[in-house]
Motif scaffolding. Structure first.
Motif, PDB file in Angstrom:
ATOM      1  N   THR A 101       0.830  -1.206   0.000  1.00 22.27           N
ATOM      2  CA  THR A 101       0.000   0.000   0.000  1.00 22.27           C
ATOM      3  C   THR A 101       0.864   1.255   0.000  1.00 22.27           C
ATOM      4  N   VAL A 102       1.906   1.250   0.844  1.00 22.46           N
ATOM      5  CA  VAL A 102       2.803   2.410   0.912  1.00 22.46           C
ATOM      6  C   VAL A 102       3.504   2.620  -0.422  1.00 22.46           C
ATOM      7  N   SER A 103       3.998   1.541  -1.036  1.00 21.60           N
ATOM      8  CA  SER A 103       4.687   1.645  -2.323  1.00 21.60           C
ATOM      9  C   SER A 103       3.772   2.202  -3.403  1.00 21.60           C
ATOM     10  N   SER A 104       2.505   1.803  -3.378  1.00 23.65           N
ATOM     11  CA  SER A 104       1.567   2.280  -4.394  1.00 23.65           C
ATOM     12  C   SER A 104       1.322   3.782  -4.287  1.00 23.65           C
ATOM     13  N   LYS A 105       1.490   4.331  -3.084  1.00 26.06           N
ATOM     14  CA  LYS A 105       1.269   5.766  -2.870  1.00 26.06           C
ATOM     15  C   LYS A 105       2.532   6.601  -3.057  1.00 26.06           C
ATOM     16  N   LEU A 106       3.680   6.039  -2.681  1.00 24.57           N
ATOM     17  CA  LEU A 106       4.903   6.831  -2.647  1.00 24.57           C
ATOM     18  C   LEU A 106       5.832   6.585  -3.826  1.00 24.57           C
ATOM     19  N   VAL A 107       5.693   5.436  -4.487  1.00 25.30           N
ATOM     20  CA  VAL A 107       6.636   5.110  -5.563  1.00 25.30           C
ATOM     21  C   VAL A 107       5.929   4.816  -6.876  1.00 25.30           C
ATOM     22  N   ASN A 108       4.993   3.891  -6.852  1.00 24.42           N
ATOM     23  CA  ASN A 108       4.403   3.394  -8.097  1.00 24.42           C
ATOM     24  C   ASN A 108       3.292   4.296  -8.627  1.00 24.42           C
ATOM     25  N   ILE A 109       3.648   5.558  -8.846  1.00 17.23           N
ATOM     26  CA  ILE A 109       2.709   6.524  -9.435  1.00 17.23           C
ATOM     27  C   ILE A 109       3.456   7.359 -10.463  1.00 17.23           C
ATOM     28  N   SER A 110       2.738   8.003 -11.335  1.00 18.25           N
ATOM     29  CA  SER A 110       3.315   8.887 -12.355  1.00 18.25           C
ATOM     30  C   SER A 110       4.373   8.167 -13.190  1.00 18.25           C
ATOM     31  N   GLY A 111       4.123   6.889 -13.499  1.00 17.33           N
ATOM     32  CA  GLY A 111       5.056   6.155 -14.338  1.00 17.33           C
ATOM     33  C   GLY A 111       6.252   5.584 -13.617  1.00 17.33           C
ATOM     34  N   GLN A 112       6.380   5.853 -12.312  1.00 16.38           N
ATOM     35  CA  GLN A 112       7.503   5.328 -11.532  1.00 16.38           C
ATOM     36  C   GLN A 112       7.183   3.910 -11.060  1.00 16.38           C
ATOM     37  N   THR A 113       8.203   3.065 -11.026  1.00 21.87           N
ATOM     38  CA  THR A 113       8.050   1.724 -10.479  1.00 21.87           C
ATOM     39  C   THR A 113       9.179   1.472  -9.492  1.00 21.87           C
ATOM     40  N   GLY A 114       8.870   0.786  -8.436  1.00 20.91           N
ATOM     41  CA  GLY A 114       9.904   0.515  -7.436  1.00 20.91           C
ATOM     42  C   GLY A 114       9.277   0.074  -6.133  1.00 20.91           C
ATOM     43  N   TRP A 115      10.077   0.153  -5.083  1.00 19.89           N
ATOM     44  CA  TRP A 115       9.661  -0.346  -3.771  1.00 19.89           C
ATOM     45  C   TRP A 115      10.055   0.664  -2.714  1.00 19.89           C
ATOM     46  N   GLY A 116       9.099   1.157  -1.965  1.00 22.52           N
ATOM     47  CA  GLY A 116       9.401   2.098  -0.897  1.00 22.52           C
ATOM     48  C   GLY A 116       8.455   1.877   0.260  1.00 22.52           C
ATOM     49  N   VAL A 117       8.975   1.359   1.365  1.00 23.57           N
ATOM     50  CA  VAL A 117       8.104   0.969   2.476  1.00 23.57           C
ATOM     51  C   VAL A 117       7.881   2.097   3.479  1.00 23.57           C
ATOM     52  N   SER A 118       8.511   3.254   3.243  1.00 18.38           N
ATOM     53  CA  SER A 118       8.339   4.393   4.145  1.00 18.38           C
ATOM     54  C   SER A 118       8.737   5.669   3.413  1.00 18.38           C
ATOM     55  N   PRO A 119       8.435   6.842   3.980  1.00 13.65           N
ATOM     56  CA  PRO A 119       8.837   8.114   3.361  1.00 13.65           C
ATOM     57  C   PRO A 119      10.348   8.370   3.393  1.00 13.65           C
ATOM     58  N   HIS A 120      11.132   7.490   3.987  1.00 13.07           N
ATOM     59  CA  HIS A 120      12.598   7.629   4.049  1.00 13.07           C
ATOM     60  C   HIS A 120      13.026   8.897   4.774  1.00 13.07           C
ATOM     61  N   ASN A 121      12.261   9.289   5.771  1.00 12.69           N
ATOM     62  CA  ASN A 121      12.614  10.427   6.613  1.00 12.69           C
ATOM     63  C   ASN A 121      11.766  10.311   7.879  1.00 12.69           C
ATOM     64  N   PHE A 122      12.409  10.428   9.045  1.00 11.62           N
ATOM     65  CA  PHE A 122      11.697  10.210  10.299  1.00 11.62           C
ATOM     66  C   PHE A 122      10.512  11.162  10.463  1.00 11.62           C
ATOM     67  N   TYR A 123      10.738  12.430  10.204  1.00  8.27           N
ATOM     68  CA  TYR A 123       9.696  13.432  10.428  1.00  8.27           C
ATOM     69  C   TYR A 123       8.540  13.251   9.445  1.00  8.27           C
ATOM     70  N   LEU A 124       8.868  12.945   8.181  1.00  7.22           N
ATOM     71  CA  LEU A 124       7.816  12.673   7.202  1.00  7.22           C
ATOM     72  C   LEU A 124       7.053  11.399   7.576  1.00  7.22           C
ATOM     73  N   SER A 125       7.767  10.409   8.111  1.00 12.33           N
ATOM     74  CA  SER A 125       7.103   9.175   8.520  1.00 12.33           C
ATOM     75  C   SER A 125       6.096   9.429   9.636  1.00 12.33           C
ATOM     76  N   VAL A 126       6.466  10.269  10.589  1.00 12.27           N
ATOM     77  CA  VAL A 126       5.554  10.613  11.680  1.00 12.27           C
ATOM     78  C   VAL A 126       4.307  11.311  11.131  1.00 12.27           C
ATOM     79  N   LEU A 127       4.522  12.268  10.231  1.00 13.72           N
ATOM     80  CA  LEU A 127       3.388  12.979   9.630  1.00 13.72           C
ATOM     81  C   LEU A 127       2.522  12.062   8.776  1.00 13.72           C
ATOM     82  N   TYR A 128       3.169  11.181   8.015  1.00 14.07           N
ATOM     83  CA  TYR A 128       2.432  10.260   7.151  1.00 14.07           C
ATOM     84  C   TYR A 128       1.618   9.270   7.987  1.00 14.07           C
ATOM     85  N   ASN A 129       2.226   8.726   9.020  1.00 12.96           N
ATOM     86  CA  ASN A 129       1.539   7.720   9.836  1.00 12.96           C
ATOM     87  C   ASN A 129       0.509   8.311  10.797  1.00 12.96           C
TER      88      ASN A 129
END
Length: 297
Positions: free
Chosen positions: A267-295
């Motif tokens: 679910t996280v990858s579909s929102k943060l990576v696999n959009i706008s033609g991008q493909t890949g794997w990303g299980v978090s925002p890759h930043n502590f503060y963004l992760s807190v805000l996202y979660n």
């Protein structure tokens, strides 16, 4: 895994009893910030039908017990706590280093990740290595007033391990750390410390939040960033991290108050990576503060 879970649940129960006994007094501001954050993220999970509801409770319960124990022991016997944790982390770093030498192509395969060693996939080793070099440096400076040979030995092992796996982002962090300890090393001239003072954990927490927001959102420094990244062989997106940050900010703005809670990796990858033609794997925002805000919003 089961034994560790038992320990974590035991610590959680011990924490509840201690809080009732102390009437919720005597805990540090950082402890309460992290506790409130975890609780909010759990509430956010229940508000999101796509979130992992039961898993969010498990994560919270298993985490807060350790936070309580660390906060408690830092007041009672900080040196013993830091020394124990430093030995634990350094042991893992050394064992992992030997697995890198003995198994250059990896010890085992985990899903799509083939280069897995004692500490798992090669790009995740820094999560153990960084605390190890920080803690051994703290102990060394506290006991000897300098970085001793043992501490430098662990730092060298971490640097060589990172070069073997060629984790460029880790190398950037380690380089900044080494420059920092050289600047902050004790000097004979006491006037030196009038210009350099270590801030409290809470001030540091806030300060790095401001710096993080500035670096992520400000385009002023991108030219300098590209120059630094070229040295370490990174592209201007920091291995797609800037794309993930941008998508994280968009999703955060869509659910600003409550956030999304704990979601599955897919679910996280579909929102943060696999959009706008991008493909890949990303299980978090890759930043502590963004992760807190996202979660947790």
């Amino acid at each position: 895994g089961s034994l560790m879970a038992i320990v974590q649940y035991f610590l959680f129960g011990w924490m509840i009893l201690d809080m009732i006994r102390s009437k919720f007094r005597g805990y540090s501001p950082i402890f309460w910030i992290l506790i409130v954050t975890l609780i909010i993220e759990s509430v956010s999970s229940y508000r999101n039908p796509l979130a992992l509801h039961i898993e969010s409770i498990k994560i919270t319960v298993k985490t807060v017990g350790w936070l309580w124990l660390i906060d408690r022991e830092l007041k009672r016997n900080a040196y013993f706590l830091i020394k124990t944790y430093a030995i634990y982390q350094a042991t893992y770093v050394i064992i992992n280093f030997f697995t890198l030498l003995l198994f250059p192509n990896g010890m085992y395969q985990s899903g799509a990740y083939s280069s897995c060693y004692f500490l798992g996939y090669d790009n995740t080793h820094i999560s153990v290595q960084f605390p190890a070099i920080i803690l051994v440096s703290i102990l060394s400076i506290y006991k000897y007033g300098r970085i001793n040979i043992k501490a430098w030995g662990i730092i060298v092992v971490v640097v060589v391990s990172t070069l073997i796996t060629f984790s460029a982002t880790s190398m950037i962090g380690i380089s900044i750390f080494i420059c920092g300890i050289i600047i902050l090393l004790p000097r004979k001239n006491k006037k030196y410390y009038k210009f350099i003072k270590l801030p409290s954990p809470l001030i540091t927490f806030i300060l790095f939040g401001v710096i993080s927001a500035f670096l992520i959102g400000g385009s002023t420094f991108w030219g300098i960033k590209d120059t630094i990244l070229n040295i370490f062989g990174k592209d201007s997106t920091l291995a797609s991290r800037t794309i993930i940050w941008k998508n994280s900010l968009f999703n955060i703005s869509e659910q600003l108050i409550w956030g999304y809670g704990y979601e599955s990796s897919e679910t996280v990858s579909s929102k943060l990576v696999n959009i706008s033609g991008q493909t890949g794997w990303g299980v978090s925002p890759h930043n502590f503060y963004l992760s807190v805000l996202y979660n947790g919003g």
